[in-house]
Design a protein around this motif. Structure first.
Motif, PDB file in Angstrom:
ATOM      1  N   ASP A 119       0.818  -1.214   0.000  1.00  0.00           N
ATOM      2  CA  ASP A 119       0.000   0.000   0.000  1.00  0.00           C
ATOM      3  C   ASP A 119       0.852   1.264   0.000  1.00  0.00           C
ATOM      4  O   ASP A 119       0.591   2.193  -0.763  1.00  0.00           O
ATOM      5  CB  ASP A 119      -0.952  -0.010   1.207  1.00  0.00           C
ATOM      6  CG  ASP A 119      -2.040   1.035   1.088  1.00  0.00           C
ATOM      7  OD1 ASP A 119      -2.452   1.344  -0.047  1.00  0.00           O
ATOM      8  OD2 ASP A 119      -2.483   1.550   2.135  1.00  0.00           O
ATOM      9  N   ASP A 127       0.659   6.817   3.384  1.00  0.00           N
ATOM     10  CA  ASP A 127       0.368   5.627   4.200  1.00  0.00           C
ATOM     11  C   ASP A 127       1.201   5.615   5.490  1.00  0.00           C
ATOM     12  O   ASP A 127       1.447   4.562   6.046  1.00  0.00           O
ATOM     13  CB  ASP A 127       0.607   4.345   3.379  1.00  0.00           C
ATOM     14  CG  ASP A 127      -0.029   3.097   3.990  1.00  0.00           C
ATOM     15  OD1 ASP A 127      -1.156   3.199   4.508  1.00  0.00           O
ATOM     16  OD2 ASP A 127       0.610   2.030   3.955  1.00  0.00           O
ATOM     17  N   ASP A 166      -3.747  -4.264   1.453  1.00  0.00           N
ATOM     18  CA  ASP A 166      -4.399  -3.790   2.682  1.00  0.00           C
ATOM     19  C   ASP A 166      -5.772  -4.395   2.926  1.00  0.00           C
ATOM     20  O   ASP A 166      -6.341  -4.221   4.005  1.00  0.00           O
ATOM     21  CB  ASP A 166      -4.500  -2.256   2.668  1.00  0.00           C
ATOM     22  CG  ASP A 166      -3.298  -1.619   3.340  1.00  0.00           C
ATOM     23  OD1 ASP A 166      -2.233  -2.266   3.344  1.00  0.00           O
ATOM     24  OD2 ASP A 166      -3.417  -0.493   3.864  1.00  0.00           O
ATOM     25  N   HIS A 169      -4.637   6.781   5.661  1.00  0.00           N
ATOM     26  CA  HIS A 169      -5.969   6.223   5.920  1.00  0.00           C
ATOM     27  C   HIS A 169      -6.031   5.510   7.267  1.00  0.00           C
ATOM     28  O   HIS A 169      -7.044   4.862   7.546  1.00  0.00           O
ATOM     29  CB  HIS A 169      -6.349   5.257   4.785  1.00  0.00           C
ATOM     30  CG  HIS A 169      -5.574   3.977   4.799  1.00  0.00           C
ATOM     31  ND1 HIS A 169      -6.188   2.743   4.888  1.00  0.00           N
ATOM     32  CD2 HIS A 169      -4.239   3.737   4.765  1.00  0.00           C
ATOM     33  CE1 HIS A 169      -5.233   1.801   4.880  1.00  0.00           C
ATOM     34  NE2 HIS A 169      -4.065   2.371   4.804  1.00  0.00           N
ATOM     35  N   HIS A 170      -4.977   5.583   8.064  1.00  0.00           N
ATOM     36  CA  HIS A 170      -4.974   4.863   9.347  1.00  0.00           C
ATOM     37  C   HIS A 170      -5.892   5.543  10.358  1.00  0.00           C
ATOM     38  O   HIS A 170      -5.847   6.752  10.528  1.00  0.00           O
ATOM     39  CB  HIS A 170      -3.561   4.782   9.918  1.00  0.00           C
ATOM     40  CG  HIS A 170      -2.677   3.846   9.163  1.00  0.00           C
ATOM     41  ND1 HIS A 170      -1.947   4.237   8.070  1.00  0.00           N
ATOM     42  CD2 HIS A 170      -2.429   2.525   9.336  1.00  0.00           C
ATOM     43  CE1 HIS A 170      -1.275   3.187   7.604  1.00  0.00           C
ATOM     44  NE2 HIS A 170      -1.555   2.135   8.345  1.00  0.00           N
ATOM     45  N   ASN A 223      -4.651   3.118   1.388  1.00  0.00           N
ATOM     46  CA  ASN A 223      -4.258   4.471   1.010  1.00  0.00           C
ATOM     47  C   ASN A 223      -4.338   4.645  -0.506  1.00  0.00           C
ATOM     48  O   ASN A 223      -4.586   5.737  -1.002  1.00  0.00           O
ATOM     49  CB  ASN A 223      -2.833   4.740   1.514  1.00  0.00           C
ATOM     50  CG  ASN A 223      -2.532   6.211   1.634  1.00  0.00           C
ATOM     51  OD1 ASN A 223      -3.198   6.913   2.387  1.00  0.00           O
ATOM     52  ND2 ASN A 223      -1.574   6.689   0.889  1.00  0.00           N
TER      53      ASN A 223
END
Ligand code: MN
Length: 318
Positions: free
Chosen positions: A30, A85, A159, A109-110, A129
């Motif tokens: 990712d 990411d 992911d 995107h975490h 991501n």
């Protein structure tokens, strides 16, 4: 930190030049997919862009992501630094730590994203991501070539565990479908990333599984990968993805724990859950983080005390 929309981020990038893009250490599909796609798209738009990472990608990624293009430093002129990411600036790794305070824009995107850049595009609902990068490239009117589609597709597959994890949304499938329509070689990518296993990896798995233990009435399975074992089997850190996913796959197991030795008294913990339990909450107790179904942290001390502290924290959630 100012949160930007996709449109604002597109303008941000279109109005700037001389980019340095940073991946997280021990790069996965990712962060690599995001980095390579964004870098190549910016170059196609006539801009200067470099991509660097603390570590080289593992064997299985090297067929898709040319390793000779990835360095841990650059001499190029830098005006805009973008991380992809990266949930926490500590995850850049030691070689890239000099950039920790120079990052202009974080694209991530975490759920556990800890702000470190003045501008951020963070979509915590994106499974990968690469979903965000795909939208961003469309917004920038960048041409998504077959090569870019391959990069982004590989990131999404990584992911989502080939669409198996519970972070997958209808949008994930739609974007993957678009990428296939744009030429992404899904058969070869999935074969290389998720089916091929080296004899060395298989030998390591065999040895590690001999010492697998169950806890919490079989709801937790735990394995340990020591430096000694890695040394003996000649398997590198970057080749451990397959085994990291293994304990969680056992019937009745809700949390799979993999303890990887990093140093004399340093252990990297990877937790995977079947989705019922949020393992990022457990890892946050040890200053780690991640997603509901996959998270990590680092513990220090001797192996027995590491296991004891981990299991205590895990038992609390049942
Ligand atoms: Mn990711």
């Amino acid at each position: 930190m100012i949160e930007l929309t996709i449109r604002e981020t597109a303008d941000f990038l279109l109005n700037r030049d001389h980019f340095l893009i940073l991946c997280h250490r021990n790069p996965d599909g990712d962060t690599l997919g995001s980095g390579y796609a964004l870098r190549n798209a910016l170059r196609a738009l006539g801009k200067q862009a470099q991509l660097i990472c603390n570590d080289l990608p593992g064997r299985k990624f090297s067929y898709l992501f040319p390793t000779e293009e990835l360095k841990s430093h650059t001499d190029a002129r830098i005006e805009t630094v973008v991380s992809v990411d990266v949930a926490d600036c500590n995850l850049l790794g030691s070689a890239l730590s000099v950039y920790q305070n120079r990052i202009d824009l974080a694209i991530d995107h975490h759920r556990s994203h800890r702000p470190f850049a003045p501008f951020a595009l963070v979509d915590k609902n994106a499974a990968a991501n690469c979903e965000i990068i795909y939208r961003l490239l469309l917004e920038m009117k960048a041409e998504i070539t077959k090569e870019l589609a391959d990069f982004l597709y590989a990131g999404i597959m990584t992911d989502t565990g080939c669409f198996c994890y519970r972070n997958v949304t209808p949008a994930t499938h739609r974007i993957a479908a678009d990428l296939i329509a744009l030429g992404a070689d899904f058969g070869e990518i999935n074969h290389q990333l998720f089916e091929v296993i080296s004899q060395r990896e298989l030998l390591l798995q065999k040895k590690v599984l001999e010492d697998l233990t169950y806890h919490c009435g079989g709801k937790v399975a735990m394995i340990t990968i020591t430096l000694d074992l890695l040394h003996k089997t000649k398997v590198s850190e970057s080749e451990l993805d397959g085994i990291t996913a293994l304990p969680r796959k056992i019937e009745g197991v809700e949390i799979g724990i993999v303890i990887k030795q990093r140093g004399e008294e340093e252990y990297k913990i990877s937790m995977r859950s079947s989705g019922l339990i949020d393992v990022s909450k457990i890892c946050e107790k040890f200053q780690g983080g991640g997603h509901v179904g996959a998270a990590g942290c680092t513990l220090y001390g001797d192996l027995d005390s590491v296991k004891e502290r981990l299991l205590y924290a895990v038992e609390e959630v049942f």
